[in-house]
Design a protein around this motif. Structure first.
Motif, PDB file in Angstrom:
ATOM      1  N   SER A   1       0.684  -1.282  -0.013  1.00 45.29           N
ATOM      2  CA  SER A   1       0.094   0.101  -0.154  1.00 45.29           C
ATOM      3  C   SER A   1       0.831   1.303  -0.097  1.00 45.29           C
ATOM      4  O   SER A   1       0.486   2.386  -0.534  1.00 45.29           O
ATOM      5  CB  SER A   1      -0.919  -0.042   1.247  1.00 45.29           C
TER       6      SER A   1
ATOM      7  N   ASN B   1      -8.973  -2.080  -2.048  1.00 49.37           N
ATOM      8  CA  ASN B   1      -9.259  -2.256  -0.630  1.00 49.37           C
ATOM      9  C   ASN B   1     -10.410  -1.463  -0.150  1.00 49.37           C
ATOM     10  O   ASN B   1     -11.028  -1.480   0.728  1.00 49.37           O
ATOM     11  CB  ASN B   1      -7.911  -2.029   0.182  1.00 49.37           C
ATOM     12  N   MET B   2     -10.628  -0.264  -0.901  1.00 55.66           N
ATOM     13  CA  MET B   2     -11.925   0.594  -0.444  1.00 55.66           C
ATOM     14  C   MET B   2     -12.957   0.742  -1.460  1.00 55.66           C
ATOM     15  O   MET B   2     -13.935   0.230  -1.155  1.00 55.66           O
ATOM     16  CB  MET B   2     -11.158   2.110  -0.272  1.00 55.66           C
TER      17      MET B   2
ATOM     18  N   GLN C   1      -7.232   2.457   4.530  1.00 55.37           N
ATOM     19  CA  GLN C   1      -8.371   1.743   3.679  1.00 55.37           C
ATOM     20  C   GLN C   1      -9.108   0.595   4.498  1.00 55.37           C
ATOM     21  O   GLN C   1     -10.261   0.675   4.129  1.00 55.37           O
ATOM     22  CB  GLN C   1      -7.510   0.853   2.390  1.00 55.37           C
TER      23      GLN C   1
ATOM     24  N   TYR D   1      -2.591   1.116   3.751  1.00 55.00           N
ATOM     25  CA  TYR D   1      -3.652   0.102   4.146  1.00 55.00           C
ATOM     26  C   TYR D   1      -4.076   0.107   5.082  1.00 55.00           C
ATOM     27  O   TYR D   1      -5.495  -0.185   5.139  1.00 55.00           O
ATOM     28  CB  TYR D   1      -2.517  -1.365   4.300  1.00 55.00           C
TER      29      TYR D   1
ATOM     30  N   ALA E   1      -5.814   1.275  -2.956  1.00 55.47           N
ATOM     31  CA  ALA E   1      -7.352   1.857  -2.689  1.00 55.47           C
ATOM     32  C   ALA E   1      -8.483   1.289  -3.395  1.00 55.47           C
ATOM     33  O   ALA E   1      -9.464   0.961  -2.955  1.00 55.47           O
ATOM     34  CB  ALA E   1      -6.994   3.193  -2.421  1.00 55.47           C
TER      35      ALA E   1
ATOM     36  N   SER F   1     -13.164   1.446   5.105  1.00 51.94           N
ATOM     37  CA  SER F   1     -13.944   0.264   4.532  1.00 51.94           C
ATOM     38  C   SER F   1     -14.966   0.197   6.123  1.00 51.94           C
ATOM     39  O   SER F   1     -16.116  -0.136   5.780  1.00 51.94           O
ATOM     40  CB  SER F   1     -13.264  -0.999   4.428  1.00 51.94           C
TER      41      SER F   1
END
Ligand code: NAD
Length: 311
Positions: free
Chosen positions: A84, A95-96, A146, A143, A92, A150
């Motif tokens: 990340s 992960n997002m 993210q 990371y 992102a 979330s």
């Protein structure tokens, strides 16, 4: 409470934790794995009674073709802090934005329960131990940010659209099928594979830094309970509640593999957290969950699994 006769989607189900979850749930449920195989592999789920959909969580066409599910376990991610830092935008996206797309799918298809694989990385380096869910988050990498973003999206969707969403903050998970070979592999698979190959493991710093290691079979039981027990928690820690130094860990692995090799020491890595220990009282009280594996027993099982793969 066990999940039975449900339609279950596991994103990232061909990866390390996802494949262990798929194996655990597939006897008594209909399990679908959505994975783009960028990090996971078909080998991980070979022989299991699961349906694999090969594709990305970012692909709208794939999501629109997916049927309704009772439970979604959202584990797909590009995990790892260093990735990340090197690729903040690409990570992102998965992960997002990937989480947001899965939530939108859950909203459109009226999915009942959404369980998200978050991380203890959201806590940063809090100093005070043990780390409970009320410890203020302090993400120190893209990371971790993210994952925290979330979690907030899941809370938004729970409050706005009535999805039953919950985030599990995993501590250091280990067990069969964890990849020992990448540059940033986790310490347990790396040490085991080096010992089995007769090579000395490398400890960064003096080795007195501690971590909370949870065995993957305990973790997947916790995830099942998060989806099946009635509760109102948004966030639950899943760790062992035990703190182990890297020196102690190396000693346990040397003993259990019988390799008898002394680790080498190298310069401490920048930004490493000094201590990590999960407070798991919410998981115990609300889910009735407690780890059943001691570190020694979990390591022994992992070594056996690694040996089978080496042959
Ligand atoms: N292993 C740990 O100790 C740990 C700790 C905290 C949190 N987590 C989280 O748990 C989850 C699982 O981690 P893991 O250790 O099993 O990692 P893993 O790399 O083995 O699994 C991740 C899976 O996601 C898949 N994937 C990646 N991008 C995708 C995309 N765009 N669409 C579909 N699939 C995609 C990969 O192919 C892989 O199979 C991750 O969300 C990770 O952040 C893991």
């Amino acid at each position: 409470m066990a999940l039975t006769n449900r339609r279950i989607l596991i994103t990232g189900g061909a990866g390390f934790i996802g494949s262990n979850l798929a194996e655990y749930l597939s006897d008594s449920n209909e399990v679908f794995v959505l994975d783009d195989l960028s990090l996971g592999s078909r080998d991980n789920i070979e022989g299991m009674n699961v349906r694999i959909i090969e594709g990305s969580i970012l692909d709208d066409a794939i999501l629109s073709q997916l049927d309704e599910m009772d439970v979604i376990f959202h584990l797909a991610a590009i995990p790892g802090v260093q990735d990340s830092i090197d690729h903040p935008v690409r990570t992102a996206e998965v992960n997002m934005l990937g989480t947001l797309k899965m939530l939108e799918y859950a909203r459109e298809k009226d999915a009942g329960t959404f369980v998200f694989a978050s991380s203890c990385a959201v806590y940063g380096d809090p100093g005070e131990m043990p780390i409970s869910e009320s410890t203020p988050p302090n993400p120190l990498s893209p990371y971790a940010t993210q994952k925290l973003a979330s979690e907030h999206l899941i809370r938004n969707y729970s409050e706005l659209y009535g999805i039953k969403g919950v985030s599990a903050r995993f501590f250091n998970v280990y067990g069969p099928r964890q990849n020992p070979y990448s540059e940033y592999s986790a310490v347990i698979p790396k040490f085991i594979s080096l010992c089995l190959e007769g090579r000395r493991p490398v400890i960064f710093g003096n080795g007195e830094q501690t971590r909370d290691f949870v065995y993957v079979k305990d973790l997947v039981r916790g995830l099942e309970l998060m989806a099946s027990v009635e509760h109102k928690e948004n966030i639950i820690n899943l760790g062992s509640g035990r703190e182990i130094s890297i020196n102690e860990l190396a000693g346990t692995i040397a003993k259990e593999t019988g390799c008898g090799l002394e680790p080498e020491h190298a310069e401490a890595r920048k930004g490493e957290v000094e201590r990590s220990l999960a407070d798991i009282s919410i998981a115990k009280r609300v889910l009735g969950w407690e780890p059943e594996y001691s570190l020694e027993k979990g390591i022994r099982e992992t070594i056996e699994a690694f040996k089978r793969k080496h042959i």
